[in-house]
Design an enzyme around this catalytic site. Sequence first.
Site, short mmCIF file in Angstrom:
data_model
loop_
_atom_site.label_atom_id
_atom_site.label_comp_id
_atom_site.label_asym_id
_atom_site.label_seq_id
_atom_site.Cartn_x
_atom_site.Cartn_y
_atom_site.Cartn_z
N ASP A 123 0.81 -1.22 0.00
CA ASP A 123 0.00 0.00 0.00
C ASP A 123 0.85 1.26 0.00
OD1 ASP A 123 -2.49 1.35 0.00
OD2 ASP A 123 -2.39 1.64 2.17
N ASP A 161 -3.32 -4.62 -4.69
CA ASP A 161 -2.53 -3.43 -5.03
C ASP A 161 -1.08 -3.73 -5.40
OD1 ASP A 161 -4.72 -1.84 -4.61
OD2 ASP A 161 -4.09 -1.09 -2.66
N ASP A 354 -11.62 1.36 5.94
CA ASP A 354 -10.53 1.52 4.98
C ASP A 354 -9.37 2.34 5.56
OD1 ASP A 354 -11.81 0.18 2.81
OD2 ASP A 354 -13.06 1.94 2.52
#
Length: 398
Positions: A123, A161, A354
């Site tokens: 991330d 990701d 999130d």
Amino acid sequence: MSPLRLLPLPLALAAALLSGPSAGSAAARTAPEPARTTPTPELTRLYTPAANPDASRHVLDLRREGRRADAAKILAMVRTPHAVWYGDQTPADIERDTRAVVSDAEDDLAVPVLALYNIPGRDCSNYSGGGASTTAEYKAWIDAVARGIGGREALVVLEPDALALLPADCGQDDAAGTRTAARYTEVNYAVDTLEPLARTKVYLDTGHPAWHSVNSIVPRLVKGGVARATGFYTNASNYQTDDANAWYGKLISACLAHVAAGGDPAGCPAQSAPRATALAWIQDNVPDPSGMKHFVTDSSRNGRGPWTPPAGKYTDAQDWCNPPGRGLGARPTLSTGDPLHDARLWIKTPGESDGLCLRGTAGPQDPERGTVDPKAGEWFREQALELVHLAVPPIDTP
């Protein structure tokens, strides 16, 4: 004394209600089991793991407040099959934990979905930052996952990701691209370690259809080893519609087949192209669909589609971060009606935050909600209630 008995009785009861079908037996199972002596039946449903412990507290509090309908909806949500996320555990812990889950799922005649989330530089070191420190450490972790899965069935969503958000995309690489090269090495290693397992399917990251164009993500998939994986996934933890995800998946699969036959990804139609034009291109450039890669999608929170932020209100609206007014999407299934679309999943655990969404402001409150959002992965009561109230289709309760 059993640890469960140390809980207040109502909380212990809620914890039992919220657990997966056989979660108690899975937690106690740490050693390899003997191989089956009878043929393994075909698994046609998805596995429901134990819920986030804070969900049980939420259910209890709603019941105490007399909000039994809301409590029933939250209970139904967490009892819906969803992925089990792993990251940051030691190799010993991840081997034990994955073995417990895949064994429990097999006993329940269900397919477990494992979201592996431990890549170095995860991330871009933002809200969900962490992961292994080095490539060698990551390889050891993947080896442990493989030992834990063994010969049992598993569907692996590999490193959300990891390909859509490379180190080079967030200014974390050097001029030589060392970290991005390492990322591709790590993803390829995971594919080559996990996909050969007898009953494991590995899917690689594409982000979502409002992020990368088809001809942008396809070269990354190729470098990541998709040719040796079952396929790819899209929309993990995002809000794009089922239609947009399925179309994006079909275009990516067609472009991968075109590239595998020697074609140039630059010529592949983007998801924004007219569909009739794109379908004609597929017919002309992919005459044999039998070799097209398969895909899975995430419908956990896309019932209302993506959030459109107020125009001009934020310097960085973070439309992916705890957006307001969203609802649960279609329920998970292994029967999508599309031979390329292997499953519609709940990859993101609905109800979990999130992260701390500031939307370009000084914070600490989320300006769309007027509250401080929980950290990434923590239970978010306000959002959980939104998701069940606004679910499309509506969530069923007894």
